[in-house]
Design a protein around this motif. Sequence first.
Motif, PDB file in Angstrom:
ATOM      1  N   ASP A   2     108.554   6.524   0.398  1.00 53.89           N
ATOM      2  CA  ASP A   2     107.925   6.154  -0.880  1.00 53.89           C
ATOM      3  C   ASP A   2     106.497   6.663  -0.927  1.00 53.89           C
ATOM      4  O   ASP A   2     105.857   6.857   0.108  1.00 53.89           O
ATOM      5  N   TYR A   3     105.988   6.842  -2.133  1.00 49.14           N
ATOM      6  CA  TYR A   3     104.588   7.195  -2.310  1.00 49.14           C
ATOM      7  C   TYR A   3     103.774   5.907  -2.251  1.00 49.14           C
ATOM      8  O   TYR A   3     104.068   4.948  -2.967  1.00 49.14           O
ATOM      9  N   ALA A   4     102.760   5.869  -1.423  1.00 41.98           N
ATOM     10  CA  ALA A   4     101.886   4.700  -1.319  1.00 41.98           C
ATOM     11  C   ALA A   4     100.645   4.943  -2.176  1.00 41.98           C
ATOM     12  O   ALA A   4      99.776   5.728  -1.811  1.00 41.98           O
ATOM     13  N   PHE A   5     100.585   4.292  -3.327  1.00 41.21           N
ATOM     14  CA  PHE A   5      99.457   4.464  -4.240  1.00 41.21           C
ATOM     15  C   PHE A   5      98.214   3.802  -3.670  1.00 41.21           C
ATOM     16  O   PHE A   5      98.270   2.702  -3.127  1.00 41.21           O
ATOM     17  N   GLY A   6      97.070   4.482  -3.835  1.00 35.56           N
ATOM     18  CA  GLY A   6      95.793   3.919  -3.409  1.00 35.56           C
ATOM     19  C   GLY A   6      95.130   3.139  -4.528  1.00 35.56           C
ATOM     20  O   GLY A   6      94.557   2.082  -4.309  1.00 35.56           O
ATOM     21  N   GLY A   7      95.207   3.636  -5.739  1.00 34.21           N
ATOM     22  CA  GLY A   7      94.596   2.964  -6.890  1.00 34.21           C
ATOM     23  C   GLY A   7      94.983   3.685  -8.170  1.00 34.21           C
ATOM     24  O   GLY A   7      94.546   4.797  -8.425  1.00 34.21           O
ATOM     25  N   ILE A   8      95.813   3.061  -8.979  1.00 31.06           N
ATOM     26  CA  ILE A   8      96.280   3.662 -10.224  1.00 31.06           C
ATOM     27  C   ILE A   8      95.223   3.462 -11.305  1.00 31.06           C
ATOM     28  O   ILE A   8      94.753   2.345 -11.527  1.00 31.06           O
ATOM     29  N   THR A   9      94.831   4.566 -11.967  1.00 28.52           N
ATOM     30  CA  THR A   9      93.854   4.464 -13.045  1.00 28.52           C
ATOM     31  C   THR A   9      94.477   4.636 -14.416  1.00 28.52           C
ATOM     32  O   THR A   9      94.097   3.952 -15.350  1.00 28.52           O
ATOM     33  N   VAL A  10      95.418   5.562 -14.544  1.00 33.38           N
ATOM     34  CA  VAL A  10      96.037   5.811 -15.839  1.00 33.38           C
ATOM     35  C   VAL A  10      97.439   6.364 -15.599  1.00 33.38           C
ATOM     36  O   VAL A  10      97.711   6.969 -14.561  1.00 33.38           O
ATOM     37  N   GLY A  11      98.328   6.138 -16.534  1.00 33.97           N
ATOM     38  CA  GLY A  11      99.688   6.648 -16.429  1.00 33.97           C
ATOM     39  C   GLY A  11     100.315   6.757 -17.800  1.00 33.97           C
ATOM     40  O   GLY A  11      99.865   6.111 -18.745  1.00 33.97           O
ATOM     41  N   ARG A  12     101.332   7.590 -17.903  1.00 36.63           N
ATOM     42  CA  ARG A  12     102.045   7.770 -19.171  1.00 36.63           C
ATOM     43  C   ARG A  12     103.539   7.887 -18.894  1.00 36.63           C
ATOM     44  O   ARG A  12     103.959   8.387 -17.857  1.00 36.63           O
ATOM     45  N   LEU A  13     104.344   7.444 -19.859  1.00 40.41           N
ATOM     46  CA  LEU A  13     105.794   7.540 -19.766  1.00 40.41           C
ATOM     47  C   LEU A  13     106.281   8.803 -20.451  1.00 40.41           C
ATOM     48  O   LEU A  13     105.768   9.181 -21.510  1.00 40.41           O
ATOM     49  N   PHE A  14     107.298   9.438 -19.865  1.00 38.98           N
ATOM     50  CA  PHE A  14     107.983  10.562 -20.495  1.00 38.98           C
ATOM     51  C   PHE A  14     109.123  10.006 -21.353  1.00 38.98           C
ATOM     52  O   PHE A  14     109.569   8.871 -21.137  1.00 38.98           O
ATOM     53  N   PRO A  15     109.621  10.788 -22.308  1.00 41.16           N
ATOM     54  CA  PRO A  15     110.706  10.299 -23.164  1.00 41.16           C
ATOM     55  C   PRO A  15     111.965   9.857 -22.408  1.00 41.16           C
ATOM     56  O   PRO A  15     112.664   8.957 -22.852  1.00 41.16           O
ATOM     57  N   ASP A  16     112.250  10.452 -21.233  1.00 45.25           N
ATOM     58  CA  ASP A  16     113.460  10.078 -20.497  1.00 45.25           C
ATOM     59  C   ASP A  16     113.262   8.837 -19.623  1.00 45.25           C
ATOM     60  O   ASP A  16     114.182   8.406 -18.945  1.00 45.25           O
TER      61      ASP A  16
END
Length: 163
Positions: free
Chosen positions: A73-87
């Motif tokens: 798995d990817y271990a996130f350090g700190g999420i600042t922003v994200g977006r969803l794709f249509p799928d």
Amino acid sequence: MTVAQLVRRHFILVLMAGVGACGGDTSTTGDVLVQIEDSAGVRMVEYVGVPEVEPPFAIAAEPVYRHGATPGDYAFGGITVGRLFPDGGAVVSDALNSELVVLSPDGTTHEVLAGRGEGPGEVTYAHAMFALGQDSVLMADPSLGRITLFAGRSVASPVDQRR
């Protein structure tokens, strides 16, 4: 009248006004089940009943994406922003690792779209991001002073914003 007497008189007037404001004015609106009360200058609104309107959104019982708990798995350090794709997939900015990560629609796989650096296709801090269609991401990196368009998992166009 001396200055001390003026200060004392103003202090007494302010104190009396403050005590009067603390009285609390409780009232209920006519057709809405809401009680409004003012106490010490703080307006408190309390719902007496349950609204009869269905909420326009709901929170899922289980998370859509889960990363970092199992090997691979990817271990996130700190999420600042994200977006969803249509799928249903997502692109997420990990500020501490300075990476853009693309997650599959079911959240089981990930791909690093851009890594730390100052070259084309690299990021230092994604401030804003927009998903354009299914495979394009427009990302603003104020630390590098540029906007980068990623299309099909590669750099399509970096635009330098520095003057």
